[in-house]
Design a protein around this motif. Structure first.
Motif, PDB file in Angstrom:
ATOM      1  N   GLU A   1     -40.717  30.194 -30.718  1.00 44.20           N
ATOM      2  CA  GLU A   1     -39.847  31.306 -31.130  1.00 44.20           C
ATOM      3  C   GLU A   1     -38.534  30.777 -31.696  1.00 44.20           C
ATOM      4  O   GLU A   1     -38.020  31.295 -32.699  1.00 44.20           O
ATOM      5  CB  GLU A   1     -39.569  32.248 -29.959  1.00 44.20           C
ATOM      6  CG  GLU A   1     -40.768  33.082 -29.527  1.00 44.20           C
ATOM      7  CD  GLU A   1     -41.800  32.299 -28.693  1.00 44.20           C
ATOM      8  OE1 GLU A   1     -41.450  31.245 -28.086  1.00 44.20           O
ATOM      9  OE2 GLU A   1     -42.968  32.726 -28.663  1.00 44.20           O
ATOM     10  N   GLN A   2     -37.973  29.731 -31.082  1.00 44.43           N
ATOM     11  CA  GLN A   2     -36.736  29.139 -31.593  1.00 44.43           C
ATOM     12  C   GLN A   2     -36.963  28.522 -32.971  1.00 44.43           C
ATOM     13  O   GLN A   2     -36.122  28.654 -33.864  1.00 44.43           O
ATOM     14  CB  GLN A   2     -36.204  28.073 -30.631  1.00 44.43           C
ATOM     15  CG  GLN A   2     -35.585  28.616 -29.364  1.00 44.43           C
ATOM     16  CD  GLN A   2     -35.202  27.496 -28.418  1.00 44.43           C
ATOM     17  OE1 GLN A   2     -36.067  26.835 -27.852  1.00 44.43           O
ATOM     18  NE2 GLN A   2     -33.905  27.291 -28.259  1.00 44.43           N
TER      19      GLN A   2
ATOM     20  N   GLU B   1     -39.344  29.409 -35.122  1.00 43.04           N
ATOM     21  CA  GLU B   1     -39.544  30.539 -36.043  1.00 43.04           C
ATOM     22  C   GLU B   1     -38.203  31.139 -36.458  1.00 43.04           C
ATOM     23  O   GLU B   1     -37.986  31.454 -37.633  1.00 43.04           O
ATOM     24  CB  GLU B   1     -40.412  31.622 -35.400  1.00 43.04           C
ATOM     25  CG  GLU B   1     -41.885  31.362 -35.449  1.00 43.04           C
ATOM     26  CD  GLU B   1     -42.485  31.483 -36.845  1.00 43.04           C
ATOM     27  OE1 GLU B   1     -41.830  31.997 -37.772  1.00 43.04           O
ATOM     28  OE2 GLU B   1     -43.638  31.050 -37.000  1.00 43.04           O
ATOM     29  N   THR B   2     -37.309  31.304 -35.487  1.00 41.34           N
ATOM     30  CA  THR B   2     -35.983  31.857 -35.772  1.00 41.34           C
ATOM     31  C   THR B   2     -35.213  30.944 -36.718  1.00 41.34           C
ATOM     32  O   THR B   2     -34.570  31.404 -37.668  1.00 41.34           O
ATOM     33  CB  THR B   2     -35.186  32.069 -34.465  1.00 41.34           C
ATOM     34  OG1 THR B   2     -35.909  32.984 -33.639  1.00 41.34           O
ATOM     35  CG2 THR B   2     -33.797  32.606 -34.732  1.00 41.34           C
ATOM     36  N   LEU B   3     -35.294  29.645 -36.464  1.00 36.46           N
ATOM     37  CA  LEU B   3     -34.622  28.668 -37.319  1.00 36.46           C
ATOM     38  C   LEU B   3     -35.156  28.733 -38.748  1.00 36.46           C
ATOM     39  O   LEU B   3     -34.387  28.796 -39.713  1.00 36.46           O
ATOM     40  CB  LEU B   3     -34.819  27.272 -36.728  1.00 36.46           C
ATOM     41  CG  LEU B   3     -34.141  26.108 -37.418  1.00 36.46           C
ATOM     42  CD1 LEU B   3     -32.629  26.272 -37.421  1.00 36.46           C
ATOM     43  CD2 LEU B   3     -34.514  24.805 -36.732  1.00 36.46           C
TER      44      LEU B   3
ATOM     45  N   HIS C   1     -36.722  31.234 -40.162  1.00 38.69           N
ATOM     46  CA  HIS C   1     -36.332  32.528 -40.730  1.00 38.69           C
ATOM     47  C   HIS C   1     -34.871  32.495 -41.207  1.00 38.69           C
ATOM     48  O   HIS C   1     -34.554  32.996 -42.295  1.00 38.69           O
ATOM     49  CB  HIS C   1     -36.539  33.638 -39.707  1.00 38.69           C
ATOM     50  CG  HIS C   1     -36.129  34.985 -40.210  1.00 38.69           C
ATOM     51  ND1 HIS C   1     -36.872  35.687 -41.137  1.00 38.69           N
ATOM     52  CD2 HIS C   1     -35.030  35.745 -39.949  1.00 38.69           C
ATOM     53  CE1 HIS C   1     -36.252  36.822 -41.422  1.00 38.69           C
ATOM     54  NE2 HIS C   1     -35.144  36.871 -40.706  1.00 38.69           N
ATOM     55  N   THR C   2     -33.997  31.896 -40.415  1.00 35.85           N
ATOM     56  CA  THR C   2     -32.579  31.794 -40.787  1.00 35.85           C
ATOM     57  C   THR C   2     -32.414  30.978 -42.064  1.00 35.85           C
ATOM     58  O   THR C   2     -31.669  31.369 -42.974  1.00 35.85           O
ATOM     59  CB  THR C   2     -31.762  31.158 -39.640  1.00 35.85           C
ATOM     60  OG1 THR C   2     -31.924  31.954 -38.469  1.00 35.85           O
ATOM     61  CG2 THR C   2     -30.292  31.059 -39.987  1.00 35.85           C
TER      62      THR C   2
ATOM     63  N   THR D   1     -33.798  32.983 -45.023  1.00 37.05           N
ATOM     64  CA  THR D   1     -32.869  34.061 -45.373  1.00 37.05           C
ATOM     65  C   THR D   1     -31.690  33.514 -46.170  1.00 37.05           C
ATOM     66  O   THR D   1     -31.295  34.096 -47.184  1.00 37.05           O
ATOM     67  CB  THR D   1     -32.374  34.778 -44.098  1.00 37.05           C
ATOM     68  OG1 THR D   1     -33.510  35.332 -43.420  1.00 37.05           O
ATOM     69  CG2 THR D   1     -31.391  35.893 -44.431  1.00 37.05           C
TER      70      THR D   1
END
Length: 158
Positions: free
Chosen positions: A82-83, A85-87, A89-90, A93
């Motif tokens: 999840e971390q 994936e978040t990275l 995604h950031t 973006t």
């Protein structure tokens, strides 16, 4: 929307719903001339982000390639999927918010290293060693000293 039965260009939308995880819209329409019904699909047109590689060749941005590179650098670290994936995604973006259609692999690497450093220093060093193509131990030491200096600045500023 042109009716596939009679060719009329006037129709009304009877029903709309998202499909494919909201990537597109399915619309049920009725022709105002012949009253027959038909279905259309709408999808947002996206212009691909092109990556300019170090040898000046270009390829389409590949989110999966970025994910795998970060995943490798985080191997055997206490970092969840999840971390990661978040990275990713950031980073993605930030890249798309630039509204440029081309970006250098160097810029992507710099953004990735900056954000990865905030998550885990060991993963950062692993990523940096591949990205910066470290050849000798002195390059590792220099990068480690930079991290240490960066951390000490944070302590002094607090």
């Amino acid at each position: 929307m042109k009716c596939p039965y009679c060719g009329s260009i006037t129709s009304k939308v009877l029903n709309s719903r998202p499909v494919n995880e909201d990537d597109s819209i399915k619309r049920r329409r009725q022709c105002e001339s012949c009253s027959r019904r038909f279905t259309t699909y709408e999808k947002i047109e996206t212009v691909p982000l092109m990556v300019i590689k170090k040898n000046q060749s270009r390829e389409v941005f590949d989110r999966d390639k970025l994910f795998k590179g970060i995943l490798r650098s985080c191997n055997k670290r206490n970092i969840s999927i999840e971390q990661i994936e978040t990275l990713v995604h950031t980073i993605e973006t930030q890249l798309f918010n630039r509204e440029l259609r081309e970006i250098s692999s160097t810029q992507i690497g710099e953004i990735t290293m900056q954000l990865l450093r905030e998550v885990d220093e060991v993963s950062y060093i692993r990523f940096a060693s591949v990205y910066k193509q470290f050849i000798c131990i002195d390059e590792f030491i220099t990068e480690l000293e930079n991290i240490k200096r960066h951390k000490n600045k944070g302590v002094i500023q607090s």
